[in-house]
Write an enzyme that holds these catalytic residues in place. Structure first.
Site, short mmCIF file in Angstrom:
data_model
loop_
_atom_site.label_atom_id
_atom_site.label_comp_id
_atom_site.label_asym_id
_atom_site.label_seq_id
_atom_site.Cartn_x
_atom_site.Cartn_y
_atom_site.Cartn_z
N HIS A 1 0.84 -1.20 0.00
CA HIS A 1 0.00 0.00 0.00
C HIS A 1 0.88 1.26 0.00
CE1 HIS A 1 -4.01 -1.89 0.56
NE2 HIS A 1 -3.26 -2.88 1.02
N TYR B 1 4.58 -5.71 9.24
CA TYR B 1 4.44 -4.25 9.35
C TYR B 1 5.65 -3.66 10.08
CZ TYR B 1 -0.52 -4.04 7.91
OH TYR B 1 -1.69 -4.08 7.20
#
Length: 344
Positions: A64, A333
């Site tokens: 993203h 992440y």
């Protein structure tokens, strides 16, 4: 990656570094899977695959990559604490940092691509607690677990001779892994949305909510735009610019706040808890628990630079499931976050 970021609470910054170091060293996060299951792909390998597909864009998110920050308020509805005692649902408007994005690792991706959009939230509470959520514009994830997802991503790695991925490899892989077929089928039957603000977002993972009465609920959620979902026509899609999603969101905001209702679905025993590629039946009971109100949107990712939207960071009254994709997100992440902050 080891440098402390003064914009983050020190305890959570330390947590991120520890998580990333464990992931880098162990190479696998498989505790959520049965002991007899094949070893799961590790978060470091997953990040490397993202980099092989889209290239390395220093200082950018590995997934993203193209995105925009926004600010707003998250407010629980009356009676929401019946389903979750989390303080995010206590009826007080809580400030929230949001990031709208396109899937994939290309920061210059075209908005007209038939891929998923995303939104991530970080809700800030007065006592310093943070509660994160991460959602997609599709009601399912593209694979049932990290290993299958990594294999699918590897079919998108460009061929050195042509500079492009081989569609035949992707088609063959999807044929061998039926769980990878639902998302592209959904995307083919739904034109991209007109704006980030006219998009419906789905939580895709299962969580457990514990209400004020102690009752535990198995839930998934979605955020529905109160002004209605608006999709592009084929003609609009053919003539759309590369950044129309944020441009149209600004048009909406010029007329006033943009809002979504958070609606939970109450799962039954046979509804999958660990496979995000499977959707739940549409006839499950639903309850509206909160409203998300967006007030401003920025043209850059600067305001989100120091935010890691790890969806496993939640407040009491909300519990992540053992979904291996959800569990993998924390380590992946953290690695991406560390690389981004250190300029890698």
């Amino acid at each position: 990656m080891s440098k402390h970021n003064p914009l983050l609470p020190r305890t959570y910054s330390r947590h991120l570094m520890v998580t990333a170091l464990i992931a880098l060293g162990a190479g696998t996060v498989s505790a959520a899977e049965p002991p007899t299951a094949a070893p799961s792909v590790g978060p470091q390998e997953l990040i490397q695959t993202f980099e092989a597909v889209a290239g390395v864009h220093k200082g950018m998110r590995r997934g993203h990559a193209k995105g925009y920050c926004a600010k707003g308020l998250f407010t629980g509805t009356d009676g929401a604490n019946q389903y979750s005692r989390s303080p995010i649902f206590n009826g007080t408007p809580h400030p929230v940092t949001m990031r709208f994005s396109l899937g994939g690792g290309n920061p210059a991706a075209n908005d007209a691509a038939r891929g998923p959009r995303g939104v991530a939230l970080q809700i800030k509470l007065p006592d310093g607690q943070m509660h994160n959520m991460a959602m997609l514009s599709t009601p399912m994830f593209p694979a049932k677990n990290p290993t299958v997802f990594n294999g699918l991503l590897q079919t998108f790695i460009p061929d050195p001779k042509t500079g492009k991925p081989d569609p035949a490899k992707t088609a063959a892989y999807r044929a061998e892994h039926p769980d990878t077929q639902a998302q592209p089928a959904w995307l083919a039957s739904h034109n991209p949305s007109w704006s980030y603000g006219s998009t419906r977002y789905f939580g895709i993972h299962t969580f457990f909510f514990t209400g004020s009465d102690g009752k535990r609920h198995k839930v998934r959620w979605q955020f529905n735009p109160t002004a209605g979902e608006k999709l592009l026509s084929d003609e609009e899609l053919a003539n759309a610019g590369s950044d129309f999603l944020i441009d149209h969101l600004r048009e909406q905001l010029a007329k006033g706040p943009v809002r979504w209702d958070m609606v939970i679905s109450l799962g039954e025993a046979n509804d999958s808890e660990i496979d995000p590629s499977q959707t739940w039946p549409d006839n499950r009971p639903t309850v509206t628990l909160a409203t998300l109100s967006l007030s401003t949107a920025d043209a850059t990712d600067k305001d989100c630079e120091a935010v890691n939207f790890d969806p496993n960071r939640v407040t009491p009254g909300v519990e992540p499931s053992a979904d291996p994709v959800l569990q993998m997100r924390s380590a992946a992440y953290a690695i991406s976050f560390g690389k981004r902050l250190s300029g890698q």
